[in-house]
Design a protein around this motif. Structure first.
Motif, short mmCIF file in Angstrom:
data_model
loop_
_atom_site.label_atom_id
_atom_site.label_comp_id
_atom_site.label_asym_id
_atom_site.label_seq_id
_atom_site.Cartn_x
_atom_site.Cartn_y
_atom_site.Cartn_z
N ALA A 1 1.14 -1.15 -0.06
CA ALA A 1 0.19 0.10 0.59
C ALA A 1 0.68 1.56 0.14
N LEU A 2 2.07 0.98 0.20
CA LEU A 2 2.95 1.81 0.43
C LEU A 2 2.84 2.94 -1.37
N SER A 3 2.26 3.84 -1.02
CA SER A 3 2.30 5.33 -2.03
C SER A 3 3.47 5.23 -3.02
N ALA A 4 3.58 6.32 -4.40
CA ALA A 4 4.38 6.59 -5.17
C ALA A 4 5.88 7.61 -4.60
N ALA A 5 4.98 7.92 -4.23
CA ALA A 5 6.08 9.08 -3.38
C ALA A 5 6.89 8.19 -2.11
N GLU A 6 6.02 7.52 -1.52
CA GLU A 6 6.53 6.78 0.11
C GLU A 6 8.12 5.94 -0.77
N LEU A 7 7.76 5.16 -2.29
CA LEU A 7 8.23 4.00 -2.60
C LEU A 7 9.87 4.85 -2.70
N LYS A 8 9.08 5.95 -4.30
CA LYS A 8 10.65 7.48 -4.47
C LYS A 8 11.08 7.59 -3.27
N GLY A 9 11.09 8.05 -2.01
CA GLY A 9 11.87 8.02 -0.58
C GLY A 9 12.60 6.86 -0.48
N ILE A 10 12.02 5.86 -0.50
CA ILE A 10 12.81 4.65 -0.18
C ILE A 10 14.26 4.25 -0.69
N SER A 11 13.41 4.20 -2.23
CA SER A 11 14.70 4.04 -3.62
C SER A 11 16.02 5.66 -2.99
N GLN A 12 15.16 6.33 -3.22
CA GLN A 12 16.16 7.52 -3.03
C GLN A 12 17.19 6.94 -1.74
N LYS A 13 16.79 6.82 -0.65
CA LYS A 13 17.86 6.70 0.77
C LYS A 13 18.36 5.59 -0.04
N SER A 14 18.09 5.09 -0.38
CA SER A 14 18.70 3.53 -0.35
C SER A 14 19.97 3.83 -1.41
N CYS A 15 19.69 4.70 -2.72
CA CYS A 15 20.92 5.17 -3.51
C CYS A 15 21.27 6.04 -2.72
N GLY A 16 21.22 7.00 -1.86
CA GLY A 16 22.61 7.40 -1.18
C GLY A 16 23.11 6.59 -0.17
N VAL A 17 22.59 5.65 0.48
CA VAL A 17 23.84 5.35 1.21
C VAL A 17 24.80 3.63 0.55
N LEU A 18 23.74 3.73 -0.85
CA LEU A 18 24.91 2.65 -2.07
C LEU A 18 25.93 4.00 -2.13
N GLN A 19 25.44 5.35 -2.25
CA GLN A 19 26.67 6.00 -2.99
C GLN A 19 27.80 6.43 -1.51
N GLN A 20 27.36 5.81 -0.73
CA GLN A 20 28.03 6.48 0.36
C GLN A 20 29.27 4.97 1.14
N LEU A 21 28.23 4.11 0.34
CA LEU A 21 29.60 2.42 0.20
C LEU A 21 29.84 1.77 -0.42
N GLY A 22 30.46 2.91 -1.13
CA GLY A 22 30.61 2.56 -2.74
C GLY A 22 30.44 1.47 -4.12
#
Length: 99
Positions: free
Chosen positions: A15-36
């Motif tokens: 039931a997560l909205s498109a905006a919520e899924l986008k936010g989760i994806s953005q957070k994940s991508c940001g952490v991935l950038q940190q990890l290399g």
């Protein structure tokens, strides 16, 4: 490099909205950038109460670190040992049979 399946138990994930899924994806991508570059998110499947993700990484520890830094659950981290698909059903006997 090993491939992993990550099971994230998230009540009402479907039931997560498109905006919520986008936010989760953005957070994940940001952490991935940190990890290399050694960890790569391939894709995720959102179902009723779970998000199941596919990652390529050198080990399970970096996947757990990604989850910790991102604030995501990582209820199960499973290394893929073998991939099968419909072609797996093809018998070697057919290849040995003369035409």
């Amino acid at each position: 490099m090993p491939k992993y399946i990550i099971e994230r138990e998230i009540p009402n994930a479907g039931a997560l909205s498109a905006a919520e899924l986008k936010g989760i994806s953005q957070k994940s991508c940001g952490v991935l950038q940190q990890l290399g570059p050694s960890i790569q998110w391939v894709q995720s499947y959102v179902t009723e109460d779970k998000i199941t993700c596919v990652y390529i990484a050198p080990n399970a520890e970096i996947i757990r670190e990604h989850a910790k830094l991102g604030g995501f659950p990582a209820d199960r981290v499973l290394e893929v040992t073998t991939i099968i698909d419909p072609t797996t059903a093809e018998s070697n006997e057919l290849e040995a049979t003369p035409a």
